[in-house]
Write a protein that holds these residues in place. Structure first.
Motif, PDB file in Angstrom:
ATOM      1  N   ALA A 190       6.249   3.729 -11.387  1.00 39.71           N
ATOM      2  CA  ALA A 190       6.580   2.431 -10.786  1.00 39.71           C
ATOM      3  C   ALA A 190       7.862   1.907 -10.923  1.00 39.71           C
ATOM      4  CB  ALA A 190       5.451   1.581 -11.565  1.00 39.71           C
ATOM      5  N   PHE A 191       8.480   2.157 -12.224  1.00 43.39           N
ATOM      6  CA  PHE A 191       9.871   1.556 -12.400  1.00 43.39           C
ATOM      7  C   PHE A 191      10.871   2.366 -11.283  1.00 43.39           C
ATOM      8  CE2 PHE A 191       8.766   0.038 -16.464  1.00 43.39           C
ATOM      9  CZ  PHE A 191       9.280  -1.348 -16.471  1.00 43.39           C
ATOM     10  N   ARG A 192      10.519   3.590 -11.065  1.00 45.70           N
ATOM     11  CA  ARG A 192      11.449   4.323 -10.239  1.00 45.70           C
ATOM     12  C   ARG A 192      11.340   3.827  -8.716  1.00 45.70           C
ATOM     13  NH1 ARG A 192      10.888  10.711 -12.105  1.00 45.70           N
ATOM     14  NH2 ARG A 192      11.877  10.223 -14.111  1.00 45.70           N
ATOM     15  N   GLU A 193      10.090   3.335  -8.375  1.00 46.88           N
ATOM     16  CA  GLU A 193       9.737   2.934  -7.195  1.00 46.88           C
ATOM     17  C   GLU A 193      10.484   1.534  -7.014  1.00 46.88           C
ATOM     18  OE1 GLU A 193       7.976   2.995  -3.010  1.00 46.88           O
ATOM     19  OE2 GLU A 193       8.380   4.796  -4.704  1.00 46.88           O
ATOM     20  N   CYS A 194      10.482   0.803  -7.802  1.00 46.50           N
ATOM     21  CA  CYS A 194      11.154  -0.565  -7.547  1.00 46.50           C
ATOM     22  C   CYS A 194      12.550  -0.416  -7.667  1.00 46.50           C
ATOM     23  CB  CYS A 194      10.554  -1.321  -9.008  1.00 46.50           C
ATOM     24  SG  CYS A 194       8.895  -1.986  -8.735  1.00 46.50           S
ATOM     25  N   LYS A 195      13.242   0.394  -8.433  1.00 43.78           N
ATOM     26  CA  LYS A 195      14.533   0.790  -8.489  1.00 43.78           C
ATOM     27  C   LYS A 195      15.244   1.362  -7.124  1.00 43.78           C
ATOM     28  CE  LYS A 195      18.177   3.212 -11.083  1.00 43.78           C
ATOM     29  NZ  LYS A 195      18.555   4.045 -12.233  1.00 43.78           N
ATOM     30  N   LYS A 196      14.251   2.245  -6.438  1.00 41.26           N
ATOM     31  CA  LYS A 196      14.371   2.775  -4.982  1.00 41.26           C
ATOM     32  C   LYS A 196      14.558   1.587  -4.089  1.00 41.26           C
ATOM     33  CE  LYS A 196      11.397   4.327  -2.869  1.00 41.26           C
ATOM     34  NZ  LYS A 196      10.284   5.291  -2.418  1.00 41.26           N
ATOM     35  N   GLU A 197      13.999   0.679  -4.413  1.00 42.39           N
ATOM     36  CA  GLU A 197      13.650  -0.281  -3.452  1.00 42.39           C
ATOM     37  C   GLU A 197      14.934  -1.664  -3.819  1.00 42.39           C
ATOM     38  OE1 GLU A 197       9.932  -1.991  -2.558  1.00 42.39           O
ATOM     39  OE2 GLU A 197       9.451  -0.095  -1.790  1.00 42.39           O
ATOM     40  N   GLY A 198      15.592  -1.370  -4.925  1.00 40.17           N
ATOM     41  CA  GLY A 198      16.526  -2.343  -5.387  1.00 40.17           C
ATOM     42  C   GLY A 198      16.008  -3.546  -6.113  1.00 40.17           C
ATOM     43  N   ARG A 199      14.751  -3.249  -6.656  1.00 39.56           N
ATOM     44  CA  ARG A 199      14.105  -4.690  -7.445  1.00 39.56           C
ATOM     45  C   ARG A 199      14.451  -4.398  -8.766  1.00 39.56           C
ATOM     46  NH1 ARG A 199       8.140  -4.163  -4.841  1.00 39.56           N
ATOM     47  NH2 ARG A 199       7.737  -5.595  -6.688  1.00 39.56           N
ATOM     48  N   ALA A 200      14.436  -5.351  -9.653  1.00 40.67           N
ATOM     49  CA  ALA A 200      14.956  -5.535 -10.993  1.00 40.67           C
ATOM     50  C   ALA A 200      13.717  -5.384 -11.679  1.00 40.67           C
ATOM     51  CB  ALA A 200      15.961  -6.612 -11.299  1.00 40.67           C
ATOM     52  N   THR A 201      12.572  -5.888 -11.470  1.00 41.73           N
ATOM     53  CA  THR A 201      11.371  -5.826 -12.144  1.00 41.73           C
ATOM     54  C   THR A 201      10.569  -5.305 -11.367  1.00 41.73           C
ATOM     55  OG1 THR A 201      10.746  -8.207 -11.659  1.00 41.73           O
ATOM     56  CG2 THR A 201      12.207  -7.807 -13.567  1.00 41.73           C
ATOM     57  N   GLY A 225       0.958  -1.207   0.049  1.00 34.38           N
ATOM     58  CA  GLY A 225      -0.067   0.091   0.017  1.00 34.38           C
ATOM     59  C   GLY A 225       0.794   1.144  -0.186  1.00 34.38           C
ATOM     60  N   ALA A 226       1.874   1.132   0.666  1.00 39.71           N
ATOM     61  CA  ALA A 226       2.845   2.416   0.627  1.00 39.71           C
ATOM     62  C   ALA A 226       3.447   2.482  -0.529  1.00 39.71           C
ATOM     63  CB  ALA A 226       4.022   2.004   1.844  1.00 39.71           C
ATOM     64  N   ASN A 227       3.862   1.530  -1.250  1.00 35.47           N
ATOM     65  CA  ASN A 227       4.347   1.738  -2.777  1.00 35.47           C
ATOM     66  C   ASN A 227       3.364   2.293  -3.572  1.00 35.47           C
ATOM     67  OD1 ASN A 227       6.026  -1.259  -2.011  1.00 35.47           O
ATOM     68  ND2 ASN A 227       7.061   0.540  -2.104  1.00 35.47           N
ATOM     69  N   ILE A 228       2.226   1.739  -3.417  1.00 35.47           N
ATOM     70  CA  ILE A 228       0.890   2.282  -4.331  1.00 35.47           C
ATOM     71  C   ILE A 228       0.873   3.703  -4.196  1.00 35.47           C
ATOM     72  CG2 ILE A 228      -1.492   2.254  -4.528  1.00 35.47           C
ATOM     73  CD1 ILE A 228      -1.394  -0.790  -4.035  1.00 35.47           C
ATOM     74  N   ARG A 229       0.838   4.166  -3.007  1.00 41.31           N
ATOM     75  CA  ARG A 229       0.704   5.638  -2.742  1.00 41.31           C
ATOM     76  C   ARG A 229       1.952   6.306  -3.222  1.00 41.31           C
ATOM     77  NH1 ARG A 229      -1.273   9.987  -0.362  1.00 41.31           N
ATOM     78  NH2 ARG A 229      -0.026  11.550   0.802  1.00 41.31           N
ATOM     79  N   ASN A 230       3.095   5.947  -3.318  1.00 43.06           N
ATOM     80  CA  ASN A 230       4.279   6.668  -3.717  1.00 43.06           C
ATOM     81  C   ASN A 230       4.234   6.691  -5.095  1.00 43.06           C
ATOM     82  OD1 ASN A 230       5.412   7.195  -1.299  1.00 43.06           O
ATOM     83  ND2 ASN A 230       6.603   5.261  -1.360  1.00 43.06           N
ATOM     84  N   ILE A 231       3.721   5.527  -5.666  1.00 41.84           N
ATOM     85  CA  ILE A 231       3.763   5.681  -7.403  1.00 41.84           C
ATOM     86  C   ILE A 231       2.623   6.617  -7.826  1.00 41.84           C
ATOM     87  CG2 ILE A 231       2.973   4.243  -9.190  1.00 41.84           C
ATOM     88  CD1 ILE A 231       4.248   1.858  -7.783  1.00 41.84           C
ATOM     89  N   ALA A 232       1.555   6.638  -7.159  1.00 46.91           N
ATOM     90  CA  ALA A 232       0.429   7.409  -7.522  1.00 46.91           C
ATOM     91  C   ALA A 232       0.987   8.868  -7.383  1.00 46.91           C
ATOM     92  CB  ALA A 232      -0.899   7.162  -6.470  1.00 46.91           C
ATOM     93  N   LEU A 233       1.561   9.284  -6.257  1.00 45.61           N
ATOM     94  CA  LEU A 233       1.816  10.709  -5.906  1.00 45.61           C
ATOM     95  C   LEU A 233       2.992  11.162  -6.945  1.00 45.61           C
ATOM     96  CD1 LEU A 233       1.501  13.008  -4.173  1.00 45.61           C
ATOM     97  CD2 LEU A 233       3.383  12.202  -2.567  1.00 45.61           C
ATOM     98  N   ASN A 234       3.927  10.183  -7.281  1.00 47.90           N
ATOM     99  CA  ASN A 234       5.026  10.778  -8.227  1.00 47.90           C
ATOM    100  C   ASN A 234       4.537  10.529  -9.629  1.00 47.90           C
ATOM    101  OD1 ASN A 234       7.014  10.596  -6.116  1.00 47.90           O
ATOM    102  ND2 ASN A 234       7.390   8.205  -6.399  1.00 47.90           N
ATOM    103  N   GLY A 235       3.550   9.691 -10.070  1.00 47.69           N
ATOM    104  CA  GLY A 235       2.798   9.826 -11.299  1.00 47.69           C
ATOM    105  C   GLY A 235       2.163  11.116 -11.269  1.00 47.69           C
ATOM    106  N   ALA A 236       1.437  11.606 -10.289  1.00 43.36           N
ATOM    107  CA  ALA A 236       0.689  12.886 -10.380  1.00 43.36           C
ATOM    108  C   ALA A 236       1.782  13.836 -10.645  1.00 43.36           C
ATOM    109  CB  ALA A 236      -0.025  13.143  -8.971  1.00 43.36           C
TER     110      ALA A 236
END
Length: 672
Positions: free
Chosen positions: A644-655, A614-625
């Motif tokens: 979403a790609f930036r959020e995953c990169k921030k957390e060190g996730r490749a996909t 849920g926290a990731n979803i809020r971050n993605i929605a806010l950054n997309g806005a």
């Protein structure tokens, strides 16, 4: 003007002594003119002794010659003719005042040592000797405080006015509850026995958190003894003495205070609540004051002070009982108390406030009634009292933790039904604890009454959000504990910090949130050195303190396995916050965009395929806005994909965590 007959008698007596001094000066002049020997002064000792003068002579160990000098200065202040005689004896109109030469020539038992720096008159600053001129012709003047003392008038040295102050309390403040009346009786009884068996002054320290209650107890004790009461703030005294612009040195203060202490029969309050008494200089200053004091002293402190080489009586001032608090509520609410009925019990059960906070809450709430009538607005006295109690309980905890304001509701929290049910049970336990513990008797052992909950799960799954919603439902403040400020490398400091937090929290049983609690409540380790032993003691202390706290404590962690097993067994609720499934993520995406936000072509089902919290979803929605706003467009899928790609990169996730996101046809992929 109404005058005190006793004061008039003392003034008459003092005037007789002044007249005798003038007669002695006249005798000296007559003997000089006639060239005859001066007879010893015999009229002065035959007078009825002046009480204040006798006290000064006894307390400061004045010789007969010192006494004559003191009276000569008094005569100069009260009888102008004395100056004429002084000028004639000094053979100069410019020397119309007492001098060492004059005193030694005109009084018996004269000695020049009376004017040494270590002599009583000079040491205790009873007189002032200005030595700018020839010593024998230096002016001698009487200290203003000594003059007023001899005149039986109230006077405080200007240098002490900002330090030693009277205690002014109205009669209402002296209506002490029964538990505090008992302490007053103890002080009076101890004082009587102390005076009978010991020669040193009584030293009492009152310990507790309610500052005004301690002051009221001290004032009541002084009233029972028929004494006036003065107070010193040690914090303010240290501030004045350490100020670069200070006109008062510590040495001079001690001299002035010593003289004050010897000439008054006050009970002295020394407030030590706002000062760090582990500092050697401050302990030394306190001990200097105690050494010079002859009157009873009452020290106000939060915890007992270790004062060496002194017999000290320590009395704890307890918080008001629920019954005493209810009485304070009823007195301050007046007629409104009958309308509230049992709601007063609800307030006393929830809030453990001192009388000052209860009075302020009542005053504020009742004044709001008139404001609502004038503005024709709806007013609920119960809600106003409750919210004001929260406000007046905040100051101490605000300096120790971070208060979290929230407007979130259950609709903002997406969890499986069984998890929400568990959270609601937490609320039921808090609301019904006084019925179960009190009315039904389950709280008889007074142990394990704390309501402790552990929320565990991945970061961003709603643990903190749930804590905010629970606090809002209970209409209580939520405080996040900053563990970096609590945990200390110094032995014993962690327990001290925790004790301060829980003591402040008990005023209103707020909701305490220990975020990322595994750093503090981790597993106890094998004892390899002293640091390990004390670290384990910290965890053990916390276990006991949380069990005793009658409010709600919430611990959150991403790693349940890191929590000490013994600690986990004592928790009442252990609630998992699982990683959200697709249906839950769909609900989160549908709720994350405000109604005012412009959106275009959002596919919530596709968005729900993202394996995020849920926290990731809020971050993605806010950054997309923000991306959409910068482009001057409505929020679209392409903006969310980039965020979403930036959020995953921030957390060190490749996909993005799922192939379904890019599994669609090429046209849709190009749109993204």
């Amino acid at each position: 003007m109404i005058t005190n007959p006793q004061t008039n008698n003392n003034l008459t007596n003092l005037n007789q002594h002044v007249l005798a001094i003038c007669q002695n000066l006249e005798q000296y002049l007559a003997s000089v003119k006639n060239q005859t020997p001066l007879e010893s002064l015999t009229s002065l000792p035959q007078l009825e002794e002046h009480p204040a003068l006798a006290t000064i002579c006894t307390v400061f160990n004045l010789s007969p010659f010192d006494r004559y000098i003191l009276l000569l200065c008094v005569a100069t202040e009260l009888e102008p003719y004395t100056r004429v005689l002084c000028a004639e004896i000094n053979r100069s109109d410019g020397l119309a005042y007492p001098t060492p030469y004059l005193a030694c020539k005109t009084f018996p038992d004269a000695t020049w040592s009376a004017f040494n720096p270590d002599s009583p008159l000079i040491k205790w600053q009873l007189i002032e000797l200005k030595t700018e001129q020839v010593f024998t012709q230096s002016p001698i003047s009487l200290d203003r405080g000594i003059l007023f003392y001899l005149l039986c008038l109230s006077y405080t040295d200007p240098q002490l006015q900002d330090i030693i102050k009277p205690v002014n309390l109205d009669n209402r403040q002296l209506l002490l509850p029964l538990s505090h009346q008992r302490i007053v009786s103890q002080i009076v009884e101890i004082q009587d026995r102390w005076t009978e068996f010991l020669t040193e002054n009584l030293l009492v320290q009152l310990c507790g958190e309610d500052r005004r209650a301690k002051t009221n107890i001290a004032v009541s004790a002084a009233t029972c003894e028929g004494r006036d009461i003065k107070q010193i703030s040690l914090y303010w005294l240290v501030t004045i003495l350490n100020s670069p612009a200070s006109f008062l040195s510590q040495e001079n203060f001690i001299k002035l205070y010593s003289r004050f202490a010897r000439l008054t029969d006050n009970i002295l309050i020394i407030n030590c609540e706002d000062i760090n008494l582990t500092e050697p200089t401050e302990i030394k200053l306190l001990n200097l004051i105690l050494e010079q004091s002859l009157q009873p002293i009452i020290i106000l402190s939060l915890t007992p002070l270790n004062i060496a080489d002194r017999s000290i009586v320590t009395l704890d001032v307890p918080k008001l009982t629920a019954k005493e608090q209810a009485t304070v509520w009823q007195v301050n609410l007046g007629e409104a108390a009958s309308e509230l009925g049992e709601y007063i019990d609800t307030l006393t059960n929830q809030f453990n406030l001192p009388a000052t906070a209860i009075e302020a809450a009542c005053l504020h709430s009742l004044s709001s009634i008139n404001s609502s009538i004038d503005s024709n607005t709806e007013f609920d006295l119960k809600i106003k009292l409750w919210d004001n109690c929260r406000t007046y309980a905040r100051p101490r905890l605000d300096s120790l933790a971070t208060r979290i304001e929230t407007s979130l509701t259950w609709d903002d929290l997406v969890l499986p039904p069984d998890k929400k049910q568990a959270l609601e049970e937490v609320i039921w336990h808090v609301k019904q604890q006084y019925t179960v513990y009190g009315d039904w008797g389950f709280g008889g052992e007074k142990r394990g009454l704390g309501i402790n909950s552990l929320f565990y799960g991945d970061s961003g799954t709603g643990k903190t959000t749930a804590a905010e919603i629970i606090a809002r439902e209970l209409r209580l403040d939520l405080y996040r504990i900053d563990l970096s400020a609590v945990v200390s490398k110094y032995i014993g400091e962690t327990e001290k910090n925790l004790a301060q937090i829980f003591a402040a929290a008990e005023l209103s049983s707020v909701v305490l949130l220990f975020d990322e609690a595994d750093s503090l409540f981790g597993k106890r380790s094998a004892v390899k050195d002293s640091r390990d032993r004390y670290a384990n003691l910290e965890v053990s202390y916390l276990l006991q303190r949380m069990e005793a706290y009658q409010g709600l404590s919430i611990l959150t962690t991403n790693f349940k396995e890191a929590i000490d097993s013994a600690f986990e067994r004592r928790l009442r609720f252990v609630i998992e916050f699982p990683f959200p499934d697709t249906a839950e993520r769909l609900s989160m995406w549908q709720k994350v965009f405000p109604k005012k936000a412009p959106t275009e072509g959002l596919d919530f089902k596709r968005l729900a395929q993202l394996a995020v919290t849920g926290a990731n979803i809020r971050n993605i929605a806010l950054n997309g806005a923000f991306l959409a706003a910068q482009a001057g467009e409505a929020i679209q899928m392409k903006h969310l994909l980039q965020a979403a790609f930036r959020e995953c990169k921030k957390e060190g996730r490749a996909t993005l965590g799922t192939r379904n996101w890019v599994k669609e046809d090429k046209v849709r992929d190009r749109e993204l």
